[in-house]
Design an enzyme around this catalytic site. Structure first.
Site, short mmCIF file in Angstrom:
data_model
loop_
_atom_site.label_atom_id
_atom_site.label_comp_id
_atom_site.label_asym_id
_atom_site.label_seq_id
_atom_site.Cartn_x
_atom_site.Cartn_y
_atom_site.Cartn_z
N GLU A 1 -13.27 -13.37 -0.87
CA GLU A 1 -12.06 -13.23 -1.69
C GLU A 1 -10.88 -13.84 -0.94
O GLU A 1 -11.04 -14.49 0.10
CB GLU A 1 -11.81 -11.76 -1.98
CG GLU A 1 -11.65 -10.92 -0.71
CD GLU A 1 -11.40 -9.45 -0.97
OE1 GLU A 1 -11.27 -9.06 -2.13
OE2 GLU A 1 -11.32 -8.69 0.01
N ASP B 1 0.86 -1.19 0.00
CA ASP B 1 0.00 0.00 0.00
C ASP B 1 0.89 1.23 0.00
O ASP B 1 1.67 1.44 0.94
CB ASP B 1 -0.89 0.01 1.26
CG ASP B 1 -2.03 -0.99 1.19
OD1 ASP B 1 -2.41 -1.40 0.08
OD2 ASP B 1 -2.54 -1.37 2.26
#
Ligand code: FUB
Length: 287
Positions: free
Chosen positions: A182, A22
């Site tokens: 997911e 990130d």
């Protein structure tokens, strides 16, 4: 730095941890993820950062979303499976190859799997004892392909298989759906196949980690329960992996717990755990 989507794997006597990244500075207050990193350890305490191993700039067909990857070794080559956003739209799974676990990785130059939709991401790869390699992936539909021995193509006759999404297989989610969301992690232990995943339980707004098991690599799956409860604060996602190293079992996940952490500033964490005698997993506390 902020890391997410842990993918630990042991090669020889070293544990390698592949992660997403990130970025500090966000674009559009969304995931800003442009490259992947690898770290290694021999004692779970001292870690070496080997740096960036692949970036969107190295992939001719992708332009965004360097999301959750996994690496597997076959015949001395290292195959790095990653999802990314295609320049012409939708998500796809690609693969890059290296002679060493820390790269340099070279992309094959084209997506390995894509269906022209937004489902094909978060690959998890496992090579079974008989040599058959399985690539599972998908949000919110779990799918798989049977990889060929070259690891960069799949059995086109079998094609891309949609796993039946039943409550019995993946737990009861909201509105009659399942909890599967997911981030699948596919592995095998003592003859039992495990699918650990991130998803949503009824009434929760952030992801928990659940798991299912099967006696076959292609299911049917049987829902096993909760591996880690929702974080409820700081981060909407979580992402699981398990690994055996030096006689211990470790559960990897991510949180928003670093300073300035949050949905798009996550950090990889891990904790030791033990399987129950029957192979089931009891809820693991975040550390
Ligand atoms: O990190 C980007 C995406 O968020 C991953 O691909 C998902 O598993 C979730 O962690």
């Amino acid at each position: 730095m902020y890391t997410a989507d842990p993918a630990p794997v042991v090669f020889n006597d070293t544990l390698y941890l592949y992660t997403t990244h990130d970025e500090d500075v966000l674009k559009n207050n969304f995931y800003t993820m442009e490259n992947w990193y690898v770290f290694s350890t021999k004692d779970m305490v001292n870690w070496t950062n080997h740096g960036e191993i692949l970036s969107l700039d190295d992939i001719t067909w992708a332009d965004d979303r360097a999301w959750a990857p996994q690496t597997v070794e076959r015949n001395g080559k290292y195959y790095f499976y990653y999802p990314a956003h295609k320049i012409d739209g939708g998500m796809a799974v690609g693969v890059a190859i290296a002679d060493s676990p820390v790269g340099p990785f070279k992309d094959t130059g084209k997506p390995l799997v894509y269906q022209d939709d937004w489902i094909d991401f978060d690959p998890t790869v496992f090579i079974d004892d008989d040599g058959q390699a399985y690539l599972y992936f998908g949000n919110p539909q779990l799918r798989y392909v049977l990889l060929n021995e070259d690891m960069v193509s799949y059995n086109e006759e079998v094609g891309v298989v949609d796993v039946p999404m039943t409550v019995e297989s993946f737990g009861e989610g909201a509105n009659g759906g399942t909890t599967y969301g997911e981030g699948p992690y596919f592995t095998k232990r003592n003859g039992l196949y495990y699918m650990i995943f991130a998803g949503f339980r009824k009434g929760y707004q952030t992801e928990y980690i659940g798991y299912s098991t099967s006696t076959s690599p292609t299911g049917p799956w049987k829902y096993g329960g909760v591996v880690m409860e929702e974080h409820e604060d700081k981060t909407f996602t979580n992402h699981p992996a398990v690994v055996e190293y030096q006689g211990h079992s470790y559960f990897f996940y991510h949180t928003g717990d670093l300073p300035d952490g949050g949905d798009f500033h996550r950090s990889v964490a891990f904790t030791e755990f033990e399987y129950n005698e029957d192979g089931s997993i009891s809820p693991i506390e975040k550390c």
